[in-house]
Enzyme design. Structure first.
Site, PDB file in Angstrom:
ATOM      1  CG  LEU A  81     -14.503 -31.193   4.326  1.00 14.50           C
ATOM      2  CD1 LEU A  81     -12.871 -31.665   4.316  1.00 14.50           C
ATOM      3  CD2 LEU A  81     -15.107 -30.815   5.652  1.00 14.50           C
ATOM      4  CE1 TYR A  99     -12.730 -31.143 -12.817  1.00 11.85           C
ATOM      5  CE2 TYR A  99     -14.205 -29.421 -13.674  1.00 11.85           C
ATOM      6  CZ  TYR A  99     -12.879 -29.844 -13.556  1.00 11.85           C
ATOM      7  OH  TYR A  99     -11.607 -28.860 -13.760  1.00 11.85           O
ATOM      8  CE  LYS A 152     -18.823 -36.940  -4.236  1.00 13.73           C
ATOM      9  NZ  LYS A 152     -20.344 -37.546  -4.182  1.00 13.73           N
ATOM     10  CB  VAL A 153     -12.962 -31.787  -0.471  1.00 11.20           C
ATOM     11  CG1 VAL A 153     -12.140 -32.245   0.649  1.00 11.20           C
ATOM     12  CG2 VAL A 153     -12.249 -31.447  -1.962  1.00 11.20           C
ATOM     13  CG  ASP A 166      -5.574 -21.225  -8.347  1.00 13.18           C
ATOM     14  OD1 ASP A 166      -5.732 -20.023  -8.445  1.00 13.18           O
ATOM     15  OD2 ASP A 166      -6.316 -21.870  -8.178  1.00 13.18           O
TER      16      ASP A 166
END
Length: 352
Positions: free
Chosen positions: A50, A55, A57-58, A166
């Protein structure tokens, strides 16, 4: 980035040589195979990727234990910066285990194998940025529903002394019913009453003027400012300020030069709410209580603003500014430290 376009608010990436890219590609292939084998041991059948960062990932996956699809954030500790592992990651993990709200992405499990840390969480359909890019600016009823859900999640966090730091459209996820699911707590932290933050967090386009000036700031009003930027994007389909030049951006923020387009009709109540959220003076910036009691939030809208009224609102703060204040603003903007601007461009890569 200009006020007429939307783009993802990420930090800068360094260029790699062709050879490096090829090596990374083959290395990634082996890592993906290993990831799938390891995750299968936890009853997770891995699907598509996705998103990827420097460093982390999904990936999507099917959870045999939960009997439905989930998202997995896989963090590579070997690649992650020491500062991230020492400060930001422990904070995030602690906060994720504390929070439980209907409009915050639910975390199902956290585990590790080898050098990888995995966070198994609720799978969303899309994010607000992609949604606005796809369908354009939202009508006020739809925006009101989503913004109310967002404020509900932010209010919940602030009530338990957590600030997000954020808030941006990329982190406002939407489920299959297009309900808000706030995500990404990489910069979140627990704060005490009136405690000041000293770390630049997030993206310049969503950051309040006090953050961009590089001074210690109260993160709760800073979160509120970011909500104001998000609401503006919802109803206008563009950014309220141009963030391509930080000094110019801060000047526009301090002078409250919010562009309310005459070509995009909007109720006076909605414009007034945006104006109160994007208020440079934190002493009079809207609070959560003010937002929840706001007429627009309650659906009490009387009329749309005409061209002349729109100009009057967008220029009202400037008209009130004296020559002395103008000189002060110039001093503030011109004295923005170069180190502050450089820091903004060195936020943790890709927000992982």
């Amino acid at each position: 980035m200009t006020t007429n376009s939307l783009s993802r608010s990420n930090t800068f990436k360094t260029n790699s040589t062709v050879l490096s890219l090829i090596n990374d590609h083959y290395h990634s292939m082996f890592l993906n195979t290993n990831d799938e084998l390891e995750l299968a041991r936890f009853g997770l059948r891995v699907g598509s990727t996705l998103g990827t960062g420097t460093y982390a990932k999904v990936k999507s996956a099917y959870s045999e234990q939960l009997s439905h699809k989930v998202a997995i954030k896989i963090i590579n500790r070997r690649k992650a910066p020491a500062d991230f592992q020492r400060h930001f990651l422990p904070r995030e993990l602690s906060i994720l285990q504390q929070i439980n709200h209907s409009h915050i992405i639910q975390v199902y499990d956290i585990f590790s194998y080898g050098n990888k840390l995995c966070i198994v969480m609720e799978l969303a359909k899309t994010d607000l940025l992609d949604y606005v890019k796809l369908i354009g600016r939202l009508d006020e009823d739809k925006a009101r529903k989503m913004f109310t859900q967002l404020i509900s999640s932010v209010d919940y966090l602030h009530q338990i002394n957590i600030v997000h730091r954020d808030l941006k459209c990329e982190n406002v996820l939407l489920d299959k019913s297009f309900d808000v699911k706030l995500s990404d707590f990489g910069f979140a932290r627990v704060v005490q009453t009136n405690e000041l933050s000293h770390t630049y967090c997030g993206s310049a386009a969503y950051a309040s003027c006090e953050i961009l000036q590089g001074i210690p700031y109260n993160a709760i009003p800073a979160d509120i400012w970011s909500c104001g930027v998000i609401l503006y994007i919802m109803v206008y389909g563009s950014m309220p300020f141009d963030d391509s030049n930080i000094r110019k951006l801060v000047r526009c923020q301090l002078e409250k030069k919010i562009h309310f387009s005459r070509h995009k009709p909007l109720s006076m109540e909605c414009k007034q709410l945006i104006s109160s959220l994007l208020e440079p003076d934190i002493k009079i910036r809207a609070t959560i209580v003010h937002i929840k009691n706001n007429d627009w939030i309650k659906g009490h809208t009387m009329s749309t603003i005409n061209d002349d009224s729109s100009k009057a609102i967008s220029l009202s703060a400037v008209a009130r500014t004296t020559a002395t204040t103008q000189k002060l603003l110039s001093s503030i903007v011109n004295n923005l430290q170069e180190s502050t601007i450089k820091t903004m461009k060195k936020t943790i890569p890709d927000n992982y």
